[in-house]
Structure formats: C-alpha cells, structure tokens
Design a protein around this motif. Structure first.
Motif, short mmCIF file in Angstrom:
data_model
loop_
_atom_site.label_atom_id
_atom_site.label_comp_id
_atom_site.label_asym_id
_atom_site.label_seq_id
_atom_site.Cartn_x
_atom_site.Cartn_y
_atom_site.Cartn_z
N ALA A 13 -0.62 10.32 3.13
CA ALA A 13 -0.88 11.70 2.77
C ALA A 13 -2.15 11.87 1.95
CB ALA A 13 0.31 12.27 1.99
N PHE A 14 -2.58 10.81 1.28
CA PHE A 14 -3.72 10.89 0.37
C PHE A 14 -4.89 10.05 0.88
CE2 PHE A 14 0.15 11.48 -2.11
CZ PHE A 14 -0.13 12.66 -2.82
N PRO A 15 -6.12 10.52 0.72
CA PRO A 15 -7.28 9.75 1.18
C PRO A 15 -7.54 8.50 0.36
CG PRO A 15 -8.01 11.68 -0.07
CD PRO A 15 -6.52 11.82 0.12
N GLN A 16 -6.91 8.40 -0.82
CA GLN A 16 -7.16 7.23 -1.68
C GLN A 16 -6.74 5.92 -1.01
OE1 GLN A 16 -6.17 10.16 -2.81
NE2 GLN A 16 -7.56 10.66 -4.47
N CYS A 17 -5.78 5.95 -0.10
CA CYS A 17 -5.41 4.75 0.65
C CYS A 17 -6.62 4.21 1.41
CB CYS A 17 -4.28 5.04 1.63
SG CYS A 17 -2.61 5.04 0.94
N LEU A 18 -7.31 5.13 2.08
CA LEU A 18 -8.46 4.73 2.89
C LEU A 18 -9.62 4.32 1.99
CD1 LEU A 18 -9.27 4.58 5.90
CD2 LEU A 18 -10.34 6.82 5.60
N TRP A 19 -9.84 5.06 0.90
CA TRP A 19 -10.91 4.70 -0.03
C TRP A 19 -10.68 3.31 -0.62
CZ3 TRP A 19 -10.65 9.99 -3.02
CH2 TRP A 19 -11.13 11.00 -2.19
N SER A 20 -9.43 3.00 -0.90
CA SER A 20 -9.10 1.69 -1.45
C SER A 20 -9.40 0.59 -0.44
CB SER A 20 -7.62 1.67 -1.85
OG SER A 20 -7.27 0.47 -2.46
N GLY A 29 -1.70 7.71 -6.95
CA GLY A 29 -1.95 6.42 -7.60
C GLY A 29 -1.47 5.25 -6.77
N THR A 30 -0.31 5.41 -6.14
CA THR A 30 0.22 4.36 -5.28
C THR A 30 -0.68 4.14 -4.07
OG1 THR A 30 2.48 4.82 -6.00
CG2 THR A 30 2.22 3.61 -3.93
N CYS A 31 -1.18 5.24 -3.52
CA CYS A 31 -2.09 5.13 -2.38
C CYS A 31 -3.36 4.38 -2.78
CB CYS A 31 -2.44 6.53 -1.88
SG CYS A 31 -2.30 6.73 -0.08
N ALA A 32 -3.83 4.62 -4.01
CA ALA A 32 -5.04 3.95 -4.48
C ALA A 32 -4.86 2.46 -4.59
CB ALA A 32 -5.45 4.52 -5.84
N VAL A 33 -3.62 2.00 -4.71
CA VAL A 33 -3.31 0.58 -4.76
C VAL A 33 -3.04 0.02 -3.37
CG1 VAL A 33 -1.60 -1.13 -5.53
CG2 VAL A 33 -2.43 0.63 -7.12
N ASP A 34 -2.34 0.80 -2.56
CA ASP A 34 -1.83 0.28 -1.29
C ASP A 34 -2.93 -0.09 -0.30
OD1 ASP A 34 0.76 0.39 -2.14
OD2 ASP A 34 1.27 2.23 -1.05
N GLY A 35 -4.03 0.67 -0.28
CA GLY A 35 -5.09 0.34 0.67
C GLY A 35 -5.65 -1.05 0.43
N ALA A 36 -5.93 -1.38 -0.84
CA ALA A 36 -6.46 -2.71 -1.15
C ALA A 36 -5.41 -3.79 -0.96
CB ALA A 36 -6.99 -2.73 -2.58
N THR A 37 -4.17 -3.48 -1.33
CA THR A 37 -3.09 -4.45 -1.12
C THR A 37 -3.00 -4.84 0.34
OG1 THR A 37 -1.80 -3.59 -2.99
CG2 THR A 37 -0.60 -4.81 -1.30
N ALA A 38 -2.99 -3.83 1.22
CA ALA A 38 -2.90 -4.11 2.65
C ALA A 38 -4.10 -4.89 3.14
CB ALA A 38 -2.77 -2.79 3.42
N TYR A 39 -5.28 -4.54 2.65
CA TYR A 39 -6.51 -5.23 3.08
C TYR A 39 -6.46 -6.70 2.72
CZ TYR A 39 -11.51 -6.07 3.83
OH TYR A 39 -12.71 -6.56 4.29
N PHE A 40 -6.16 -7.00 1.47
CA PHE A 40 -6.21 -8.39 1.03
C PHE A 40 -5.04 -9.21 1.56
CE2 PHE A 40 -9.01 -6.67 -2.43
CZ PHE A 40 -10.16 -7.29 -1.95
N GLU A 41 -3.88 -8.60 1.72
CA GLU A 41 -2.77 -9.35 2.31
C GLU A 41 -3.09 -9.73 3.75
OE1 GLU A 41 -0.20 -10.62 0.98
OE2 GLU A 41 -0.38 -9.74 -1.00
N THR A 42 -3.79 -8.84 4.46
CA THR A 42 -4.20 -9.15 5.82
C THR A 42 -5.19 -10.31 5.82
OG1 THR A 42 -3.89 -6.84 6.53
CG2 THR A 42 -5.32 -8.23 7.90
N ARG A 43 -6.17 -10.28 4.91
CA ARG A 43 -7.13 -11.37 4.84
C ARG A 43 -6.45 -12.67 4.42
NH1 ARG A 43 -9.00 -8.14 7.31
NH2 ARG A 43 -11.03 -7.06 7.16
N ASN A 44 -5.51 -12.59 3.51
CA ASN A 44 -4.79 -13.80 3.08
C ASN A 44 -4.03 -14.43 4.24
OD1 ASN A 44 -5.73 -13.36 0.49
ND2 ASN A 44 -3.83 -12.46 -0.25
N GLU A 45 -3.42 -13.61 5.07
CA GLU A 45 -2.69 -14.13 6.24
C GLU A 45 -3.63 -14.82 7.21
OE1 GLU A 45 -0.61 -10.82 7.87
OE2 GLU A 45 1.13 -11.07 6.56
#
Length: 421
Positions: free
Chosen positions: A344-351, A69-85
């Motif tokens: 460890a989980f593919p959900q990071c990448l899917w996110s 579940g955390t991985c499912a959040v972290d991928g999008a968090t990282a993506y949008f924080e990068t775009r925000n920067e």
C-alpha cells in the motif's frame, strides 16, 4: 525499546540499562581496533566480518505510522534476503558476504530513535540505512556524526542530511521536500490559468520544506494568488477546523503538505468533500498512495484532480507487475515479509531501491571499514537502480543532493498516477 526481527532471523535481546552503559563505553575502543570476528589483516569497523555485514535501521514498526514504517523495512529485508539466498554479495575487497538487515522500532518517537542508535552501537552494527522519518532521524544525527557512524540513504526529504559539509556521515535517499513543492509550483505557474491557492502544512521541517519550495516557484507568478495558509501539528487527531477555514477562502487549489499520517490525510479529503469544497489537490509523494490513502477515503474521485510527484515507478501499475523486475520484487516481499500483494505504501519500493544502492557501494568498498564504505557510497554516479522513472539514475557525488534527484509531477487516474503531459 523494541527490536523487530525479520521473518528468517531473530534479533539479539535488548541489553539492560546497566549493561548498555558498559557496552557504550566499550564501543569507542572497538571502533579503534578490530572486533572479535574481524576480517584478517588490518583495522576493521564493528559489524563486518569476512562472512557478513550487519546494517541497522530505525523506523516506526508499531503505533500510528506502523504501516509506512514496516514498508520502509520490508523492501530492504526482501532485497537482502534474496541476495543472501543467492550466496551473498561480493564486496570490493574480494570477500563475499551476506547482509543482516536489523530493524529497530522507534514508534515514530525521536527519543526512541536516539535510543535505537545507541542500541545499534551496543549491538556492533556497522551502520544504519533507510531509516524513515525527519524528526526521528534528526534526533540522532549529531550523535552519529560524533561517532563517525553511517546514517545513510534515509527515507526523508530533509535537505540537512544531504549537505556533505554539515553532515559527512549521512546521505538522503529521496528528493528533498523543496524539490517536490517546487515542481508542483512550476506546473501551476506555467498553466496560464488564474488560481487561488489554499495551503495547509505540517508544522515541522517536513511541511515547511514543501511550502518553501512551492512558494519559491510561484513567486512573481501573476496567475497565482495565495489566499490562505494554515498549519497543524503532526500529533493532531484531525484537521477538520483547518479544512473548513481553508474552504471559506474559495480556493480552487489545495496544497496539502501532509506526511504519511493516514487518518489525517484521509480525514482532510473526507472533510473537504463533506462541506462541498472540491479544489484541485496536491499531496506529497509520501502521502499520495492510492491503496493507503486515496481509495480508503472513498471520495478521491470527487475532486477534479489530485497531483503528486514521483521519482520511481508505481508498484500498482500493470506495467510494473508484468515486468521481470516487478515480479521479482513482489515475489521477494511475499516470501520474506508479511506484505501480501502490491504494498500500500511506496516506501517498500524505495527501500528496495535503496538496498540496491547499498549493494553498489559494497561492491566497490575496498576495506572493511566505515570510512571505505562512505567513500564508496559517495562515489556512485549514473547508477541505473531498479524502478526509477525513465532517464532517472542514482548520483551520490554532488555535495548537497540526495541519491534520488529527479521528480515528475503526476496526476491521479482513479487507480494510480500518470505523468502530467
């Protein structure tokens, strides 16, 4: 109900029960007009201003499914924080906005997920995206439709969420469960070799969907004999009894339709190995991670073959780490989340992939409304999202398909997976 902040911004405190009722009552009125910080000139939906948009998500961030579940959040968090920067995203109306991706913890509990949706409404969230789980997303599907609230790019293969006629405010991200089961069944039926198949499935829409697809693909195949079929509940602490009974069938193929419940996935492999049952194994894409399931089991290499399906690259492959996009992904995760190294989980990448689809929709939505967003999201065709397999593309224009549609059967190599054939 607990709301989990990203590393770089805090999330508003949860309202009291009495205040929540008042806020929900006011929500409909806000939907009909403009919010306090609404963009100038016209009707707007909650959660969007000239400067920002707030997207919510509900996933298990604590409890047994916290890792995935955390991985499912972290991928999008990282993506949008990068775009925000980088200054934000330029939307189709010409405004440049930052994206606040706000995560709510549901502990993989449907009732908590429903409460989280209600909290999102109170918090003036524009819409929800990338939420993980079939039962948790189903728990508030009808409420989201009634509220005309986007619930999109969901990390579930439930086909219900991609049927536009039945679910106009939803859209799945991942290929449907039936597609994965069907792909493996087609490979097995085409092998030309006789196989005895034992099936274990999670007794819910997840497991039943995989089995449905598999059985449809092997129907009429003279070389396939289904010798045993058992189920288990997702709340089970182990499946040892089921594995022992399946082993007695002397099946040479084990179709294990099990979601990303690490103790059960690992335990099923260990139990089969301990009693000397070593069939070829199929695992769904959600439960075939080498780092999270196979290597920790300590016995994966003892089986003659382990198969899964995939629609995207493997973040653990050398080619991924060496690519510019892969390096950006891993660096963003390290900077903006608690993920260290290859997730460890593919959900990071899917996110991350799903976040790129959201950005594509943002760039073409011409009004600051949920309706305009859904129109834009439903009009994406042949979008080359990052990390899709060769030839893959995002297409949201079909009436009954998710955004990611292509699946490839892959075989475990001892460290990762490689496409079959």
């Amino acid at each position: 109900m607990q709301t989990i902040p990203t590393r770089s911004r805090a999330v508003a405190a949860v309202a009291s029960a009495g205040a929540l009722v008042l806020l929900l009552a006011a929500c409909g009125a806000r939907d009909a007009g403009s919010s306090t910080d609404a963009p100038e000139g016209g009707t707007t939906s909650p959660g969007i201003t000239d400067e920002s948009i707030t997207i919510g998500t509900t996933s298990p961030l604590t409890g047994n499914a916290a890792g995935v579940g955390t991985c499912a959040v972290d991928g999008a968090t990282a993506y949008f924080e990068t775009r925000n920067e980088e200054g934000g995203i330029t939307f189709g109306d010409g405004k440049t906005r930052t994206v606040e991706f706000r995560a709510y913890d549901d502990k993989y509990d449907p009732q908590r997920a429903l409460a989280n949706f209600q909290q999102m409404q109170s918090d003036d969230v524009f819409g929800a995206a990338l939420s993980l789980g079939t039962p948790t997303n189903r728990a508030w599907r009808e409420a989201a439709i009634d509220a005309e609230f986007p619930q999109v790019l969901l990390q579930t293969g439930d086909p219900l969420f991609s049927d536009r006629s039945e679910s106009p405010w939803q859209l799945g991200l991942l290929p449907v469960y039936q597609q994965e089961g069907e792909a493996f069944g087609e490979m097995l039926a085409a092998s030309g070799t006789d196989h005895r198949v034992a099936i274990l499935y999670q007794n819910d829409d997840f497991g039943q969907g995989y089995v449905e697809g598999f059985l449809s693909a092997v129907e009429g195949a003279e070389n396939i004999d289904i010798v045993e079929e058992l189920s288990f509940e997702a709340t089970a602490t182990d499946v040892n009894a089921q594995i022992t009974e399946l082993a007695s069938s002397q099946a040479d193929v084990f179709f294990n339709a099990m979601s990303s419940l690490a103790p059960l996935v690992i335990g099923s492999l260990q139990q089969a190995n301990s009693i000397g049952w070593l069939p070829e194994i199929f695992l769904p894409s959600t439960s075939a991670s080498p780092g999270a399931f196979l290597t920790p089991s300590g016995v994966a290499d003892n089986f003659p073959a382990i198969y899964t399906t995939a629609s995207s690259m493997n973040a653990g492959s050398p080619a991924f780490a060496e690519s510019a996009e892969g390096q950006e992904f891993l660096s963003a995760l390290a900077e903006h989340t608690s993920q260290e190294g290859v997730p460890a989980f593919p959900q990071c990448l899917w996110s991350w992939i799903g976040a790129s689809v959201l950005e594509e929709a943002f760039t073409t939505m011409t009004e600051p409304t949920r309706e305009s967003f859904m129109d834009a999201l439903r009009s994406i065709s042949d979008f080359p999202a990052p990390f899709l397999l060769d030839g893959g593309a995002i297409d949201t224009t079909q009436e009954d398909r998710p955004a990611m549609r292509d699946v490839v059967v892959q075989e475990y190599t001892g460290t990762g997976f490689t496409p079959v054939g």
